[in-house]
Design an enzyme around this catalytic site. Sequence first.
Site, mmCIF file in Angstrom:
data_model
loop_
_atom_site.group_PDB
_atom_site.id
_atom_site.type_symbol
_atom_site.label_atom_id
_atom_site.label_comp_id
_atom_site.label_asym_id
_atom_site.label_seq_id
_atom_site.Cartn_x
_atom_site.Cartn_y
_atom_site.Cartn_z
ATOM 1 N N GLU A 144 48.271 36.641 33.891
ATOM 2 C CA GLU A 144 48.386 35.651 33.120
ATOM 3 C C GLU A 144 47.077 35.898 31.831
ATOM 4 O O GLU A 144 46.367 36.046 31.837
ATOM 5 C CB GLU A 144 47.400 34.076 34.075
ATOM 6 N N GLU A 166 43.733 33.109 41.830
ATOM 7 C CA GLU A 166 41.662 33.274 41.346
ATOM 8 C C GLU A 166 41.523 33.383 42.220
ATOM 9 O O GLU A 166 40.175 31.542 42.065
ATOM 10 C CB GLU A 166 42.142 32.386 39.831
#
Length: 486
Positions: A383, A196
């Site tokens: 994810e 991320e």
Amino acid sequence: MSFRKDFLWGGATAANQYEGGYLSGGKGLATLDAITGGSKDQPRMITFKTKDGEIKEVTREEALPVGAVGYVDPDKYYPSHVATDFYHHYEEDIALFAEMGFKCFRMSISWARICPKGTDEINEAGLAFYDAVFDELLKYGIEPVVTINHFDIPMYLADELDGWNNRKTVDYFIFFCETIFKRYKDKVKYWMTFNEINFLRSWTQIGIHQNDNQHRYQAIHHLFVASAKAVILGHEINPDFQIGMMVAYIPSYPMTSNPEDVMAALEFNRGQEFFIDVQVKGTYPAHKLKWFEREKIVIQKEADDDEILKKGTVDYIGFSYYMSTASSANPENVKYVGGNQQPAVKNPYLEESEWGWTVDPLGLRISLCKLYDRYQIPLFIVENGFGAVDVVKEDGSIDDDYRIDYFKKHIAAMKDAVTLDGVDLIGYTPWGCIDLVSAGTGEMKKRYGFIYVDLDDHGNGTLERSRKKSFYWYKDVIATNGENLD
Ligand code: BGP
């Protein structure tokens, strides 16, 4: 068949939230080892020592004073220290993943376990630990998918070098990459550089002590260069490596058809697509350069940085998808709900989880389409998942139908993206496939797993593992390559 034959079904974890063993086997301290637990209503706190030796704490959003160093207070509870103890349970856990039929398993390597200070000093016991983990996975035919760096940095680099603000951190990171690429070149094929990357802005994540835009974007430039160098080096070490990037993707819809809201959504989406543009196309997009000019942000580059970025573009886009948001030109008109690392705008068409995250399966198809239309390289959903409180019944069973319902709808949306939109999707690793510590709140109460772990928010529990109802459901999904979702 909808999904490709070699589709990578699996699950995802991260060292700082799952591994534990925070000082075992020669591991050094990482920034995340100095962050307490919190909750929906109480932020996690970083504990640190000032230059004058005072012990203080700040939230992650606040900057640490320059010269302050991370400090582990013996009277406080830090969830990363034991986490859900993969360090001592990896054989048992991998056997459970194999029972579900996992084709792959996403995990991260703790930088401070391999290089305790983050420098060029290597901890052989750390390398041996991951050797054992990879061997165990390969024994069951499970492909390791490795995040090189997930949300933390060795504390020494943060405190002595100011983390990613310092160009030297790039060199140390590449040393770390070279060490693990060479050691695991015959065991690991799928890598991704920074988890991320669009959320990296705090001391805990990137070790910086000033997080204003000038410092943040300088650190981000160093991350981009490091990622590109890692891609180049990895391909030299093993041309079969597949090295991706990883972004948190939260598509934003215009709140209304007012063109001003459409522009606001475009700007929000650009905010995250910027990170993909640099790592997939190898150049900074024009709008960002203009913004730097307006904000008087000056990025210090070395002579060959542009060439490195161009050469070190990634093989695939890995992304997390949990939720969507909305944008309005008039922020006073919107209400905010919870969200992944940052609040999101309430969308009247969507429901929210107990933590306020919107639930939007069609948003996943929209994201897949947007990303594939724009970048035309393979996509990997690394994810996705539903954080919820699970109740253990008297007989020990856990009926997590809400989680099954969430996954069912999201996998159906993926299927549409593949069969109707022609998206090249290579895999799916639901987040926290085994319960682990929440990154946002530090809680155990917020669970994502197919496998339950007996541990509470204060570190009490046996750490015993048990199968939830979703365990059996996901096993069937994998066995039918996603054809049977009921
Ligand atoms: C992403 C992170 C993960 C993970 C997940 C769920 O931001 O990559 O580390 O934790 O979100 O978030 P949370 O744990 O806050 O519920």
